[in-house]
Design a protein around this motif. Sequence first.
Motif, PDB file in Angstrom:
ATOM      1  N   TYR A 127       0.835  -1.194   0.000  1.00  0.00           N
ATOM      2  CA  TYR A 127       0.000   0.000   0.000  1.00  0.00           C
ATOM      3  C   TYR A 127       0.867   1.241   0.000  1.00  0.00           C
ATOM      4  N   THR A 128       0.395   2.245  -0.664  1.00  0.00           N
ATOM      5  CA  THR A 128       1.159   3.487  -0.674  1.00  0.00           C
ATOM      6  C   THR A 128       0.252   4.650  -0.330  1.00  0.00           C
ATOM      7  N   ALA A 129       0.867   5.683   0.186  1.00  0.00           N
ATOM      8  CA  ALA A 129       0.167   6.936   0.419  1.00  0.00           C
ATOM      9  C   ALA A 129       1.239   8.016   0.422  1.00  0.00           C
TER      10      ALA A 129
ATOM     11  N   LEU B  81       2.457  12.111   1.403  1.00  0.00           N
ATOM     12  CA  LEU B  81       2.229  13.115   2.436  1.00  0.00           C
ATOM     13  C   LEU B  81       1.029  13.986   2.073  1.00  0.00           C
TER      14      LEU B  81
ATOM     15  N   LEU C   5      -2.094  12.401   3.011  1.00  0.00           N
ATOM     16  CA  LEU C   5      -2.255  12.476   4.459  1.00  0.00           C
ATOM     17  C   LEU C   5      -2.815  13.838   4.870  1.00  0.00           C
TER      18      LEU C   5
ATOM     19  N   TYR D  97      -6.489  14.838   6.366  1.00  0.00           N
ATOM     20  CA  TYR D  97      -6.686  15.561   7.627  1.00  0.00           C
ATOM     21  C   TYR D  97      -7.519  16.815   7.400  1.00  0.00           C
TER      22      TYR D  97
ATOM     23  N   LEU E 218      -3.741   3.484  -0.384  1.00  0.00           N
ATOM     24  CA  LEU E 218      -4.347   3.265   0.921  1.00  0.00           C
ATOM     25  C   LEU E 218      -5.787   3.784   0.898  1.00  0.00           C
TER      26      LEU E 218
ATOM     27  N   ALA F  96      -3.784  10.059   9.468  1.00  0.00           N
ATOM     28  CA  ALA F  96      -3.593  11.505   9.627  1.00  0.00           C
ATOM     29  C   ALA F  96      -3.933  11.934  11.052  1.00  0.00           C
TER      30      ALA F  96
ATOM     31  N   ALA G 108      -1.269  10.929  13.360  1.00  0.00           N
ATOM     32  CA  ALA G 108      -0.091  11.774  13.177  1.00  0.00           C
ATOM     33  C   ALA G 108      -0.282  13.143  13.822  1.00  0.00           C
TER      34      ALA G 108
ATOM     35  N   MET H  36       1.527  -2.381   8.596  1.00  0.00           N
ATOM     36  CA  MET H  36       2.418  -1.627   7.713  1.00  0.00           C
ATOM     37  C   MET H  36       3.532  -0.940   8.495  1.00  0.00           C
TER      38      MET H  36
ATOM     39  N   TRP I 177       3.222   1.659  10.351  1.00  0.00           N
ATOM     40  CA  TRP I 177       3.143   3.107  10.287  1.00  0.00           C
ATOM     41  C   TRP I 177       2.615   3.682  11.612  1.00  0.00           C
TER      42      TRP I 177
ATOM     43  N   PHE J 110       6.990   5.424   9.696  1.00  0.00           N
ATOM     44  CA  PHE J 110       6.062   6.412   9.136  1.00  0.00           C
ATOM     45  C   PHE J 110       6.813   7.684   8.771  1.00  0.00           C
TER      46      PHE J 110
ATOM     47  N   HIS K  87       8.972   7.157   5.771  1.00  0.00           N
ATOM     48  CA  HIS K  87       8.221   7.051   4.522  1.00  0.00           C
ATOM     49  C   HIS K  87       7.769   8.418   4.024  1.00  0.00           C
ATOM     50  N   PHE K  88       7.337   9.250   4.965  1.00  0.00           N
ATOM     51  CA  PHE K  88       6.796  10.539   4.542  1.00  0.00           C
ATOM     52  C   PHE K  88       7.843  11.661   4.606  1.00  0.00           C
TER      53      PHE K  88
ATOM     54  N   LEU L 152       9.627  12.879   7.107  1.00  0.00           N
ATOM     55  CA  LEU L 152       9.458  13.830   8.208  1.00  0.00           C
ATOM     56  C   LEU L 152      10.491  13.534   9.284  1.00  0.00           C
TER      57      LEU L 152
ATOM     58  N   LEU M 147       4.613  18.159  10.725  1.00  0.00           N
ATOM     59  CA  LEU M 147       3.427  18.160   9.865  1.00  0.00           C
ATOM     60  C   LEU M 147       2.826  19.557   9.840  1.00  0.00           C
TER      61      LEU M 147
END
Lengths: 264, 213, 213
Positions: free
Chosen positions: A155-157, A159, A162, A166, B95, B104, B107, B136, B138, B160, B163-164, B166, B172
């Motif tokens: 699975y990918t997502a 930022l 995300l 939100y 996802l 989210a 996070a 996963m 995350w 997590f 991956h993003f 951060l 964020l």
Amino acid sequence: MQPDEFEEDTDRISARVAAEALIVDVGAFEGPLDLLLTLSRTQKVDLRQISILALAQQYLAFVEQAKALRLELAADYLVMAAWLAFLKSRLLLPPDPREAGPSGEELAAHLAFQLERLAAMREAAAKLMARDQLSRDFFARGITEDVQRVRRISYTATLLDLMQGYARIRTRDDFRPFVLDRQHVMTMEQALERMRHLIGFAGDWTDISSYLPDGWDADPQRRRSTTAATFAASLELAKEGKIEIRQGDTFAPIQIRKKEPRNG
Amino acid sequence: MAKPQNDSLFDAPPMGEQERMVEAILFATADPVTVQDLIGRMPHGCDPAEALAYLRKRYEGRGVNVVRIGDAWAIRTAPDLGFLMQKEIVETRKLSRAAIETLAIVAYHQPVTRAEIEEIRGVSVSRGTIDQLIEMEWIRFGRRKMTPGRPVTFVVTQGFLDHFGLENARDLPGLKELRGAGLLENRPPPGTVPLGETEDDSADAGQSELFED
Amino acid sequence: MAKPQNDSLFDAPPMGEQERMVEAILFATADPVTVQDLIGRMPHGCDPAEALAYLRKRYEGRGVNVVRIGDAWAIRTAPDLGFLMQKEIVETRKLSRAAIETLAIVAYHQPVTRAEIEEIRGVSVSRGTIDQLIEMEWIRFGRRKMTPGRPVTFVVTQGFLDHFGLENARDLPGLKELRGAGLLENRPPPGTVPLGETEDDSADAGQSELFED
């Protein structure tokens, strides 16, 4: 009975039987071209040397016989007969130099080509079916092993996904779709339905406000809605000729009464 | 003396042929085949047992082998090549919306309990969604909250953050920045999944006007 | 010297191993397997085409053979051993004469439109005939013809080739002779305005000259 007579008879009989067999079997032919191909076999020559003129005559004779026996021939057999009659005349008459279009010979050559091609396809089909065939002459594997498909899902997502997710949640409260609040609204259809039932009992002029449903007069919003709906419904009923409406003066009460059906 | 035997020997095909026959029968038959079966199917006088022995030898070390199963025989894939009968398919999937939103919230609000996630999302969070995010790697369990019931909390993992891209969850962007980046201006009509890409700003403007009063 | 090549050579299994792998894969299935498929299933760096060539040679004259079907490969029993397989024979539905002829016309004239089939047979083709052949997976839709009306065409399938033991459609019996005799041509009747539907532009150019006056 003389022996030669006898022979002549059997000859004639067998010829007739052959001819009739052809006719009785007309349903077995797959169209005029198939019939022509079958007839052409009686010429006992290579299809390239076939006499199209003779073939046309054979076909026409066949159609005549079929008619004599009152057999119904499909339309395309008759179309072919007409075309062959035309071809026959083309082939027999000397060509008219002023006449445009293909000559009889050209048309005959094309028909010969069609017959040869159909015969060739028949032969090819027979050769094809005579080949060794799978599951008849040669065989595939009896015990097969399935390839197991091992599915791995990743699975990918991003930022952005995300943050947008939100943002979507946090702004959901400011956002409300447009929905009419039906609880405090009376539609004209509802009022009309109501009045159709009530109007039968009203013989004399009655204030329209007395038609308002119970419980709708306390709340100003509901009162407004129901008054408007009832008024609109009254106009609709007046238009239909079911009631009469009057108002004595500006802002005076609006009154309605049932309209008696006029006789004559 | 051995006259009658001679006859049948004469009838029987050469051993090479018999081997071919056994090979074809074992290949094409849907079930393992017994020697009795082979005798019944092959021409009179054949010796399938011997042919089988030759065939078995021939397939030694090959990609498929002649193997005995009970009292019957079959051709099977060599054990060391079983891996060829598997095909790994890696599918990349986006996802789900529920998972992204849950992620989210974790996070932005970590440490956060399941009840809190549900309150923020306004819908219940399925067990599967949480499990998926944990699997996963995350999100993970954080400390229990010091509130009645001592509910577990969830926090995001180092994976997590990696991956993003951060450094930590505080990096964020906040709501204000999201708005500044135009991310909050995009108001998807409820019930539609598409995000930013498919939104039409002008249409949105028109919509919000409708509800302005 | 050949250092960089050495690397990949080292990665790929030896040809003997590759041959075993192809053997195992072909034995495991009843359906033909494409080289592309083999590449996908075998370890990186393998050359299934070469392995296939070796394997094919190895099975020459055996009870089962490696056969080519279009761009795919399969193992099939040798045709001369069919008599052993009475039990395996699958009764196929008897095809009507119309279906057999239509099949032959598609095979020899492909890609061919329905109108062309009808022209050759001199009779309309019933929907059921085409449907039956499609259902048997012996013919399928080909490309549309670039002629007015853009009619669909029919072509034969890999299943057709497999069933009749053909490597490709060019191996059809008598194909060359038929072509030489001009019997695979699509000749419009003289004097007719060519029906857009039944024409093939390229073939026409040659053919119509014959009838030009």
